[in-house]
Design an enzyme around this catalytic site. Structure first.
Site, mmCIF file in Angstrom:
data_model
loop_
_atom_site.group_PDB
_atom_site.id
_atom_site.type_symbol
_atom_site.label_atom_id
_atom_site.label_comp_id
_atom_site.label_asym_id
_atom_site.label_seq_id
_atom_site.Cartn_x
_atom_site.Cartn_y
_atom_site.Cartn_z
ATOM 1 N N SER A 100 33.851 -8.736 12.947
ATOM 2 C CA SER A 100 35.059 -8.140 12.484
ATOM 3 C C SER A 100 35.041 -7.551 11.185
ATOM 4 O O SER A 100 34.251 -7.730 10.293
ATOM 5 C CB SER A 100 36.146 -9.445 12.099
ATOM 6 O OG SER A 100 37.249 -8.853 11.391
ATOM 7 N N TYR B 290 37.790 -17.025 7.530
ATOM 8 C CA TYR B 290 37.856 -16.262 8.886
ATOM 9 C C TYR B 290 36.966 -15.011 8.313
ATOM 10 O O TYR B 290 35.657 -14.839 9.088
ATOM 11 C CB TYR B 290 39.158 -15.768 9.363
ATOM 12 C CG TYR B 290 38.624 -14.592 10.527
ATOM 13 C CD1 TYR B 290 38.430 -15.024 11.599
ATOM 14 C CD2 TYR B 290 38.839 -13.184 10.419
ATOM 15 C CE1 TYR B 290 38.045 -14.054 12.894
ATOM 16 C CE2 TYR B 290 38.699 -12.329 11.129
ATOM 17 C CZ TYR B 290 38.351 -12.620 12.475
ATOM 18 O OH TYR B 290 38.059 -11.608 13.329
ATOM 19 N N LYS C 9 32.735 -14.880 9.762
ATOM 20 C CA LYS C 9 32.390 -13.598 10.363
ATOM 21 C C LYS C 9 31.092 -13.054 9.637
ATOM 22 O O LYS C 9 30.203 -12.382 10.424
ATOM 23 C CB LYS C 9 33.309 -12.672 10.448
ATOM 24 C CG LYS C 9 34.506 -12.924 11.683
ATOM 25 C CD LYS C 9 33.839 -13.179 13.219
ATOM 26 C CE LYS C 9 34.888 -13.415 13.962
ATOM 27 N NZ LYS C 9 34.273 -13.421 15.442
#
Length: 248
Positions: free
Chosen positions: A141, A152, A156
């Site tokens: 991402s 998050y 990633k």
């Protein structure tokens, strides 16, 4: 000739489903892996109809954070080799406030969903990867490169460092390892759950091309990295973000 095989985690909806469809169109048999059997079944049937290849997409229901369930993917291969592995499973998990136990649970949930799923599936399938010529592709991402997603983003970003190590490990076998890093992509469960019209407009304004991304944009990048044309591309992060973040 042996029919080529691809495995796509998180393949039931959005980007994963688009990737599976693109690979079916290129002649692969595809295993799509996810936790929701009904969603996987519907995607498998739809892809088969769209490409006129009934049975080309097979669903495998498994929670990839559970090592025992990962074995279901190996069983579904029935001894066949894997040409392309696409680790697309993941998503943003909420929480992180309150007690330290809450913070720990929040971080573990995001690391499990976005990093551990890829690690476990890849480790399970390494003995089954085609050598030479296999492909391992990780879907990351833009949050890994510019932040903004808390745990998050960190999970990633961890995929990137691990991909570099994996590329070094598998390079002598002529197996490539690359990361696709999408920006804002519409028409996914991830974007649909959280995006207001104002946020969507902000995301569009942050691109150079003046539009949101689509699952098909990401699938096209994966399709390239899976192809013979990318045989000399490994250890790279390919941004698919409309220019919202420049390559580094």
């Amino acid at each position: 000739m042996r029919r080529r095989v691809a495995v796509v985690s998180g393949g039931g909806t959005g980007i994963g489903a688009a990737i599976a469809g693109a690979l079916v169109g290129d002649g692969y048999d595809v295993l799509i892996v996810g936790r929701r059997s009904e969603v996987l079944e519907a995607t498998a049937q739809r892809s088969g109809v769209e490409w006129g290849r009934s049975g080309a997409v097979r669903p495998v229901t498994a929670d990839l954070t559970d090592p025992e369930q990962v074995g279901r993917v190996v069983d579904a291969l029935a001894g066949r080799k894997v040409d392309v592995l696409v680790n697309n499973a993941g998503g943003r998990r909420g929480g992180g406030t309150g007690t330290l136990a809450d913070v720990a649970a929040y971080w573990r949930a995001n690391l499990d969903a976005n990093l551990l799923t890829a690690v476990l599936l890849t480790e399970a399938l390494l003995p089954h990867l085609c050598r030479p010529g296999g492909r391992v592709i990780l879907v990351s991402s833009v949050a890994a490169q510019r932040g903004g997603g808390g745990a998050y983003s960190a999970a990633k970003a961890a995929l990137h460092g691990w991909a570099y190590d994996l590329a070094v490990e598998l390079g002598p076998d002529e197996v490539t390892v690359n990361v696709v890093s999408p920006g804002y992509v519409a028409d996914t469960e991830f974007s649909g759950e959280r995006t207001t019209p104002e946020e969507r407009a902000r995301q569009v304004a942050g691109t150079l091309l003046g539009r949101v991304g689509t699952p098909e944009d990401v699938a096209a990048a994966v399709r390239y990295l899976a192809s013979p044309a990318a045989a000399y591309v490994t250890g790279q992060v390919l941004g698919v973000n409309g220019g919202s973040v420049f390559g580094r």
